[in-house]
Design a protein around this motif. Structure first.
Motif, mmCIF file in Angstrom:
data_model
loop_
_atom_site.group_PDB
_atom_site.id
_atom_site.type_symbol
_atom_site.label_atom_id
_atom_site.label_comp_id
_atom_site.label_asym_id
_atom_site.label_seq_id
_atom_site.Cartn_x
_atom_site.Cartn_y
_atom_site.Cartn_z
ATOM 1 N N GLY A 159 -9.365 -17.693 -6.468
ATOM 2 C CA GLY A 159 -9.125 -18.801 -5.558
ATOM 3 C C GLY A 159 -8.009 -19.715 -6.026
ATOM 4 O O GLY A 159 -7.156 -20.129 -5.228
ATOM 5 N N LEU A 160 -8.006 -20.013 -7.315
ATOM 6 C CA LEU A 160 -6.971 -20.898 -7.856
ATOM 7 C C LEU A 160 -5.590 -20.270 -7.752
ATOM 8 O O LEU A 160 -4.616 -20.931 -7.359
ATOM 9 N N VAL A 161 -5.481 -18.982 -8.107
ATOM 10 C CA VAL A 161 -4.178 -18.321 -8.068
ATOM 11 C C VAL A 161 -3.699 -18.170 -6.624
ATOM 12 O O VAL A 161 -2.538 -18.459 -6.311
ATOM 13 N N PHE A 162 -4.595 -17.734 -5.743
ATOM 14 C CA PHE A 162 -4.193 -17.497 -4.357
ATOM 15 C C PHE A 162 -3.782 -18.788 -3.661
ATOM 16 O O PHE A 162 -2.679 -18.889 -3.095
ATOM 17 N N VAL A 163 -4.658 -19.770 -3.686
ATOM 18 C CA VAL A 163 -4.366 -21.014 -2.971
ATOM 19 C C VAL A 163 -3.229 -21.773 -3.653
ATOM 20 O O VAL A 163 -2.342 -22.317 -2.978
ATOM 21 N N GLY A 164 -3.239 -21.800 -4.994
ATOM 22 C CA GLY A 164 -2.172 -22.496 -5.700
ATOM 23 C C GLY A 164 -0.808 -21.896 -5.412
ATOM 24 O O GLY A 164 0.166 -22.615 -5.137
ATOM 25 N N THR A 165 -0.719 -20.568 -5.456
ATOM 26 C CA THR A 165 0.556 -19.905 -5.171
ATOM 27 C C THR A 165 0.957 -20.091 -3.719
ATOM 28 O O THR A 165 2.138 -20.334 -3.402
ATOM 29 N N SER A 166 -0.014 -19.980 -2.804
ATOM 30 C CA SER A 166 0.289 -20.145 -1.383
ATOM 31 C C SER A 166 0.801 -21.548 -1.076
ATOM 32 O O SER A 166 1.799 -21.723 -0.357
ATOM 33 N N LEU A 167 0.131 -22.558 -1.612
ATOM 34 C CA LEU A 167 0.565 -23.933 -1.360
ATOM 35 C C LEU A 167 1.943 -24.197 -1.955
ATOM 36 O O LEU A 167 2.754 -24.939 -1.382
ATOM 37 N N THR A 168 2.201 -23.591 -3.118
ATOM 38 C CA THR A 168 3.532 -23.738 -3.715
ATOM 39 C C THR A 168 4.604 -23.138 -2.815
ATOM 40 O O THR A 168 5.676 -23.726 -2.610
ATOM 41 N N CYS A 169 4.313 -21.957 -2.272
ATOM 42 C CA CYS A 169 5.270 -21.312 -1.364
ATOM 43 C C CYS A 169 5.489 -22.150 -0.106
ATOM 44 O O CYS A 169 6.632 -22.292 0.362
ATOM 45 N N LEU A 170 4.425 -22.710 0.441
ATOM 46 C CA LEU A 170 4.567 -23.535 1.628
ATOM 47 C C LEU A 170 5.316 -24.825 1.314
ATOM 48 O O LEU A 170 6.103 -25.319 2.138
ATOM 49 N N TRP A 171 5.085 -25.375 0.135
ATOM 50 C CA TRP A 171 5.811 -26.587 -0.283
ATOM 51 C C TRP A 171 7.303 -26.304 -0.408
ATOM 52 O O TRP A 171 8.137 -27.162 -0.132
ATOM 53 N N MET A 172 7.653 -25.081 -0.804
ATOM 54 C CA MET A 172 9.055 -24.672 -0.917
ATOM 55 C C MET A 172 9.618 -24.246 0.437
ATOM 56 O O MET A 172 10.745 -23.749 0.520
ATOM 57 N N GLU A 173 8.827 -24.418 1.500
ATOM 58 C CA GLU A 173 9.227 -24.108 2.860
ATOM 59 C C GLU A 173 9.531 -22.629 3.060
ATOM 60 O O GLU A 173 10.389 -22.251 3.863
ATOM 61 N N LEU A 174 8.802 -21.780 2.352
ATOM 62 C CA LEU A 174 8.916 -20.342 2.550
ATOM 63 C C LEU A 174 8.129 -19.941 3.797
ATOM 64 O O LEU A 174 7.219 -20.653 4.216
ATOM 65 N N PRO A 175 8.443 -18.816 4.406
ATOM 66 C CA PRO A 175 7.757 -18.414 5.643
ATOM 67 C C PRO A 175 6.301 -18.041 5.397
ATOM 68 O O PRO A 175 5.849 -17.887 4.253
ATOM 69 N N LEU A 176 5.565 -17.824 6.488
ATOM 70 C CA LEU A 176 4.138 -17.517 6.416
ATOM 71 C C LEU A 176 3.854 -16.239 5.640
ATOM 72 O O LEU A 176 2.803 -16.097 5.015
ATOM 73 N N ILE A 177 4.787 -15.304 5.640
ATOM 74 C CA ILE A 177 4.589 -14.031 4.962
ATOM 75 C C ILE A 177 4.407 -14.197 3.456
ATOM 76 O O ILE A 177 3.824 -13.337 2.782
ATOM 77 N N SER A 178 4.868 -15.306 2.890
ATOM 78 C CA SER A 178 4.734 -15.536 1.444
ATOM 79 C C SER A 178 3.268 -15.571 1.017
ATOM 80 O O SER A 178 2.939 -15.274 -0.137
ATOM 81 N N ILE A 179 2.365 -15.906 1.938
ATOM 82 C CA ILE A 179 0.942 -15.933 1.610
ATOM 83 C C ILE A 179 0.449 -14.528 1.273
ATOM 84 O O ILE A 179 -0.464 -14.352 0.462
ATOM 85 N N GLY A 180 1.040 -13.511 1.889
ATOM 86 C CA GLY A 180 0.659 -12.134 1.584
ATOM 87 C C GLY A 180 0.959 -11.766 0.145
ATOM 88 O O GLY A 180 0.141 -11.117 -0.527
ATOM 89 N N PHE A 181 2.111 -12.178 -0.365
ATOM 90 C CA PHE A 181 2.445 -11.912 -1.766
ATOM 91 C C PHE A 181 1.512 -12.682 -2.700
ATOM 92 O O PHE A 181 1.131 -12.177 -3.760
ATOM 93 N N ALA A 182 1.136 -13.902 -2.300
ATOM 94 C CA ALA A 182 0.185 -14.672 -3.104
ATOM 95 C C ALA A 182 -1.168 -13.969 -3.155
ATOM 96 O O ALA A 182 -1.849 -13.984 -4.188
ATOM 97 N N SER A 183 -1.564 -13.328 -2.065
ATOM 98 C CA SER A 183 -2.833 -12.593 -2.030
ATOM 99 C C SER A 183 -2.833 -11.436 -3.029
ATOM 100 O O SER A 183 -3.822 -11.207 -3.729
ATOM 101 N N ILE A 184 -1.723 -10.702 -3.102
ATOM 102 C CA ILE A 184 -1.636 -9.584 -4.043
ATOM 103 C C ILE A 184 -1.701 -10.087 -5.484
ATOM 104 O O ILE A 184 -2.420 -9.521 -6.326
ATOM 105 N N ALA A 185 -0.966 -11.149 -5.792
ATOM 106 C CA ALA A 185 -0.969 -11.697 -7.150
ATOM 107 C C ALA A 185 -2.362 -12.169 -7.560
ATOM 108 O O ALA A 185 -2.818 -11.919 -8.692
ATOM 109 N N ALA A 186 -3.064 -12.829 -6.649
ATOM 110 C CA ALA A 186 -4.407 -13.327 -6.959
ATOM 111 C C ALA A 186 -5.379 -12.175 -7.173
ATOM 112 O O ALA A 186 -6.247 -12.236 -8.067
ATOM 113 N N SER A 187 -5.270 -11.116 -6.390
ATOM 114 C CA SER A 187 -6.175 -9.973 -6.534
ATOM 115 C C SER A 187 -5.958 -9.265 -7.863
ATOM 116 O O SER A 187 -6.913 -8.815 -8.505
#
Length: 481
Positions: A159-187
């Motif tokens: 949870g920490l890796v997925f949400v933390g990475t996703s929020l970081t990507c969104l803060w950097m104004e990356l597109p929605l697809i960046s959440i998919g890469f965060a999901s792989i890293a967290a898994s």
């Protein structure tokens, strides 16, 4: 090898429920923070796109697991000496399954009838689910050893890796697809940690031989796993086909709050499963019947409290999580609060059926609930829109509960459970009516607080006065004995 004794059962239950539930709920709160951020940044359409991708990708967890992980929990708890061999067989089968689903993921990318962004996100989240499926097998070893605190730690890391990475990507104004890469890293992070924890109890090894007997034995668990996954995602999947992404996003904002609130029941039940399995195997029929009646009465009480709390706090929860633009959905969340009164006994009944070796009955019940979901969504959404979708969610849970109680009927007297459920329902309805009456007259901050506190206090007074608290304490005494 760990030792599995029958002593200190109450301490083990409380430890597992407390630590594992806390870690899992915190992870789900983090996921809710991510959903709220998506709703604020991309609106209901963006939240709907994310929910659609997750609803499809989640099925790949089942395709790789095939019921092997939940079967390993029960078999390992009952026969710990065979845990290492069972793990080796399951591990080999899962690697083969993981490689086999990769062409299917590629096929979906080319054929899904969604926008490019949704298809890209679906593929990435699906790959993350394939990796996460291996974590479930490693976690099953810890569950069989009644060390759910270790699994809770791995879940928290994910949870920490997925949400933390996703929020970081969104803060950097990356597109929605960046959440998919965060999901792989967290898994990957979760699988690595889970494997190291499982290695504390057994030697991690592979058995490449095709053990068809293991697959056949896992079939009832596989059926249950598939139907549970489908049960929680099929509504989103159907809505994404028959309705707009905006409606999907609005429904997601309500239904995911309900499911997250109901998650506590499923997590607590999973924590009790190893102990409940040995109670059934080592105690007489009468003692297990006491456990069934006491457990269901207890979850009626807890579910009623959850329903009341969600009803009185609905307006605040919607706005805090999703923002002012979603405030109009608070009445829909209040309507769905009754789902809590059903979700808790469904989770408890599931565990009781599994612990008594009636996994096939549990699977059949969930299949009926899944079929009811499809029928109710297709029938009610075109007529009632969002309200029809939430009503379908409640009615399908009711259908599942009725089926599970039918299969458990040999272990209790229906009149007792009907009385205890009626008590909880009466307390919930009275507290809700109290809140509505006070909310209509709340024109100051103090009155708003009173409209929240008074219904909760009224619920507590009713269940205390009608003896539900006393019966719950007696149930805990039976468990301790």
């Amino acid at each position: 090898m760990p030792r599995f004794g029958l002593g200190n059962q109450l301490r083990l239950i409380l430890k597992n429920v407390g630590l594992f539930t806390g870690a899992s709920l915190f992870s789900r709160v983090l996921a809710l923070v991510l959903q709220g951020t998506l709703a604020r940044l991309f609106g209901a359409e963006g939240l709907g796109a994310y929910a659609t991708a997750v609803s499809i990708a989640t099925y790949f967890t089942f395709l790789v697991d095939m019921g092997l992980s939940p079967r390993l929990v029960r078999e390992g708890a009952v026969s710990p000496d065979e845990l290492e061999e069972e793990f080796a067989r399951a591990f080999g089968l899962k690697i083969v399954a993981g490689l086999a689903v990769l062409p299917l993921i590629a096929t979906l990318y080319l054929t899904l009838p969604y926008d490019q962004e949704v298809r890209d996100l679906t593929v990435l989240v699906a790959l993350g689910q394939v990796v996460m499926s291996f974590s479930y097998l490693f976690n099953s070893v810890c569950r069989a050893a009644e060390r759910l605190d270790l699994e809770g730690a791995a879940t928290l890391v994910h949870g920490l890796v997925f949400v933390g990475t996703s929020l970081t990507c969104l803060w950097m104004e990356l597109p929605l697809i960046s959440i998919g890469f965060a999901s792989i890293a967290a898994s990957i992070a979760q699988a690595t940690l889970s494997a190291s924890m499982a290695a504390r109890f057994i030697r991690l090894r592979l058995d490449w031989r095709p053990h068809f007997g293991t697959l056949r034995a896992a079939l009832p668990y596989a059926t249950t796993s598939l139907t549970i996954l489908a049960f929680t995602q099929i509504d989103i999947l159907i809505l994404s086909i028959i309705a707009s992404q905006k409606l999907v996003g609005e429904y997601t904002s309500v239904s995911r709050l309900l499911l997250i609130a109901g998650t506590m029941a499923a997590i607590a039940g999973s924590a009790v499963l190893p102990t409940a399995s040995r109670i059934y195997a080592s105690q007489d029929r009468e003692r297990f019947a006491e456990i069934v009646v006491g457990a269901l009465g207890f979850v009626f009480l807890i579910g009623g409290a959850a329903a009341t709390g969600l009803f009185v706090l609905a307006d605040y929860l919607i706005q805090i999580v999703y923002g002012q633009d979603f405030a109009s959905l608070s009445s829909l969340l209040q309507f769905g609060a009754i789902f809590m009164l059903l979700k808790f006994p469904v989770s408890a009944s599931s565990i009781l059926l599994t612990s008594s070796g009636r996994q096939s009955d549990r699977a059949r019940s969930v299949i009926i609930g899944l079929f009811a979901t499809v029928v109710f969504v297709l029938g009610l959404v075109p007529l009632l829109g969002l309200w029809g979708a939430v009503l379908a969610m409640v009615l399908s849970e009711l259908a599942t509960l009725i089926c599970m109680l039918y299969h458990l009927r040999d272990h209790f007297r229906g009149a007792i459970l009907a009385r205890r459920f009626g008590t909880a329902l009466f307390a919930v309805a009275t507290a809700m009516a109290c809140h509505v009456a006070l909310a209509n007259q709340s024109d100051t901050g103090a009155m708003h607080l009173f409209s929240i506190a008074a219904p909760l206090a009224l619920f507590a007074a009713i269940v205390l006065g009608l003896g539900e608290v006393r019966r719950t304490l007696e149930f805990l005494g039976v468990i301790r004995a």
